[in-house]
Design a protein around this motif. Structure first.
Motif, PDB file in Angstrom:
ATOM      1  N   GLU A 174      35.593  52.228  46.115  1.00  0.00           N
ATOM      2  CA  GLU A 174      36.028  52.021  44.737  1.00  0.00           C
ATOM      3  C   GLU A 174      37.173  51.010  44.667  1.00  0.00           C
ATOM      4  O   GLU A 174      37.181  50.106  43.812  1.00  0.00           O
ATOM      5  N   LEU A 175      38.113  51.142  45.580  1.00  0.00           N
ATOM      6  CA  LEU A 175      39.266  50.245  45.591  1.00  0.00           C
ATOM      7  C   LEU A 175      38.863  48.816  45.950  1.00  0.00           C
ATOM      8  O   LEU A 175      39.401  47.848  45.398  1.00  0.00           O
ATOM      9  N   LEU A 176      37.913  48.672  46.870  1.00  0.00           N
ATOM     10  CA  LEU A 176      37.440  47.342  47.237  1.00  0.00           C
ATOM     11  C   LEU A 176      36.753  46.661  46.059  1.00  0.00           C
ATOM     12  O   LEU A 176      36.927  45.455  45.839  1.00  0.00           O
ATOM     13  N   ASP A 177      35.980  47.409  45.293  1.00  0.00           N
ATOM     14  CA  ASP A 177      35.343  46.839  44.109  1.00  0.00           C
ATOM     15  C   ASP A 177      36.392  46.332  43.119  1.00  0.00           C
ATOM     16  O   ASP A 177      36.255  45.249  42.537  1.00  0.00           O
ATOM     17  N   GLN A 178      37.449  47.113  42.947  1.00  0.00           N
ATOM     18  CA  GLN A 178      38.495  46.716  42.011  1.00  0.00           C
ATOM     19  C   GLN A 178      39.252  45.495  42.530  1.00  0.00           C
ATOM     20  O   GLN A 178      39.546  44.559  41.771  1.00  0.00           O
ATOM     21  N   LEU A 179      39.545  45.475  43.822  1.00  0.00           N
ATOM     22  CA  LEU A 179      40.252  44.333  44.396  1.00  0.00           C
ATOM     23  C   LEU A 179      39.394  43.069  44.340  1.00  0.00           C
ATOM     24  O   LEU A 179      39.899  41.976  44.066  1.00  0.00           O
ATOM     25  N   ARG A 180      38.102  43.209  44.590  1.00  0.00           N
ATOM     26  CA  ARG A 180      37.210  42.051  44.481  1.00  0.00           C
ATOM     27  C   ARG A 180      37.242  41.479  43.056  1.00  0.00           C
ATOM     28  O   ARG A 180      37.267  40.263  42.865  1.00  0.00           O
ATOM     29  N   GLY A 181      37.257  42.367  42.082  1.00  0.00           N
ATOM     30  CA  GLY A 181      37.337  41.901  40.701  1.00  0.00           C
ATOM     31  C   GLY A 181      38.612  41.118  40.446  1.00  0.00           C
ATOM     32  O   GLY A 181      38.597  40.089  39.743  1.00  0.00           O
ATOM     33  N   GLN A 182      39.740  41.580  41.003  1.00  0.00           N
ATOM     34  CA  GLN A 182      40.991  40.849  40.864  1.00  0.00           C
ATOM     35  C   GLN A 182      40.887  39.470  41.509  1.00  0.00           C
ATOM     36  O   GLN A 182      41.299  38.457  40.927  1.00  0.00           O
ATOM     37  N   LEU A 183      40.362  39.434  42.725  1.00  0.00           N
ATOM     38  CA  LEU A 183      40.268  38.171  43.444  1.00  0.00           C
ATOM     39  C   LEU A 183      39.345  37.186  42.728  1.00  0.00           C
ATOM     40  O   LEU A 183      39.618  35.982  42.701  1.00  0.00           O
ATOM     41  N   GLU A 184      38.270  37.684  42.157  1.00  0.00           N
ATOM     42  CA  GLU A 184      37.379  36.817  41.380  1.00  0.00           C
ATOM     43  C   GLU A 184      38.099  36.256  40.162  1.00  0.00           C
ATOM     44  O   GLU A 184      37.891  35.094  39.782  1.00  0.00           O
ATOM     45  N   SER A 185      38.954  37.058  39.557  1.00  0.00           N
ATOM     46  CA  SER A 185      39.634  36.631  38.333  1.00  0.00           C
ATOM     47  C   SER A 185      40.685  35.552  38.585  1.00  0.00           C
ATOM     48  O   SER A 185      41.110  34.879  37.637  1.00  0.00           O
ATOM     49  N   VAL A 186      41.111  35.379  39.836  1.00  0.00           N
ATOM     50  CA  VAL A 186      42.131  34.368  40.143  1.00  0.00           C
ATOM     51  C   VAL A 186      41.580  33.306  41.093  1.00  0.00           C
ATOM     52  O   VAL A 186      42.331  32.672  41.833  1.00  0.00           O
TER      53      VAL A 186
END
Length: 300
Positions: free
Chosen positions: A201-213
């Motif tokens: 779950e945390l990796l999915d959220q972190l991936r979303g952050q990285l995609e956004s920047v």
């Protein structure tokens, strides 16, 4: 400690980020050294302040006491650690997803877990990180089921509630029973899901952050738990080697390496300072512990 990075779009001076971790403000033997470090930080000159986890346990108001002692009026970024999830209650997951973000934001801090920070060509993303036993030490010969219970074989065989872990005792290594240790998240963290599922779950959220920047030239990742084996403490004894299973997840590091604009990694948790170049990433473990506190400064 200073490392290079990108530049702000409209300003001629670099952005200075000051980071610390593991203040453990609710712990009696830790508070004095935390206060001393905060006093030093309060007279430093920088642009962004980052706390990278284990500021204080959730129960009580130690978290509010600690965050309120910082007088810095600029951008303040907060990442939770495993100790923020410690509670005598029954729902650490709700604390993490609902209560802690509300409490942190109420004091003027940015909850980096869900709100990445962006300033010009520089971005900061954050995650608690967590662990999936991928950093466990094979030499101990301890099967996964013990790590899941967060007790070593030497502890488990002394408690009736863990005797079932020995039903297949022929898969234990020769020194496994000599390891006498437990990981206290097993007593105080109640996620309602396995550690591996939480990491997913945390990796999915972190991936979303990285995609956004993706468009940022330089990304600083702040992750409380260790993403790289290169940041593990050196061998000490078998009890400490047991604890390495709970220091982080190599899957976090693999995700960070997928994004070439991630240039810096800041973490804590192990209470051991470390610095390593992992591919394009300058990886720093801040290294604060219960009695000794430290901070690092990055210029971007």
């Amino acid at each position: 400690m200073k490392t290079g990075g990108g530049a702000l779009c409209f300003l001629s001076w670099p952005m200075r980020l000051l980071a610390t971790a593991d203040l453990h403000y609710n712990h009696a033997k830790s508070r004095q050294s935390a206060d001393e470090l905060i006093d030093r930080i309060n007279v430093e000159q920088f642009d962004v302040l980052l706390l990278a986890g284990d500021t204080a346990a959730a129960d009580g108001d130690a978290l509010e006491q600690c965050l309120s002692r910082f007088t810095f009026s600029g951008t303040r970024l907060f990442v939770a650690g495993n100790h923020e999830l410690w509670t005598q209650g029954d729902d650490s997951y709700r604390l993490f997803r609902e209560d802690l973000p509300r409490r942190v934001r109420a004091l003027g801090w940015q909850w980096l877990q869900s709100d990445p920070f962006r300033l010009g060509d520089v971005a900061v993303v954050g995650s608690i990180g967590w662990y999936d036993y991928s950093m466990s030490q094979e030499s101990l010969g301890i099967p996964r089921r013990f790590y899941e219970r967060k007790v070593s074989p030497g502890v488990a065989e002394r408690s009736e509630e863990n005797r079932h872990l020995f039903e297949a005792a022929d898969d234990l290594g020769p020194v496994a029973r000599e390891v006498v240790a437990r990981w206290n998240d097993g007593r105080f963290v109640k996620l309602g899901r396995s550690d591996g599922e939480f990491v997913d779950e945390l990796l999915d959220q972190l991936r979303g952050q990285l995609e956004s920047v993706r468009e940022a030239r330089t990304v600083i990742a702040a992750v409380h738990h260790l993403p790289f084996r290169e940041l593990l403490p050196p061998a000490h004894n078998i009890q400490w080697d047991f604890a390495k299973a709970y220091l982080g997840s190599t899957r976090i590091g693999e995700l960070l390496l997928e994004f070439p604009n991630v240039k810096h990694l800041l973490c804590g948790h192990s209470h051991f300072p470390a610095h390593s170049r992992v591919g394009p990433i300058d990886a720093i473990n801040i290294g604060s512990g219960y009695r000794s506190k430290t901070s690092v400064t990055l210029e971007a």
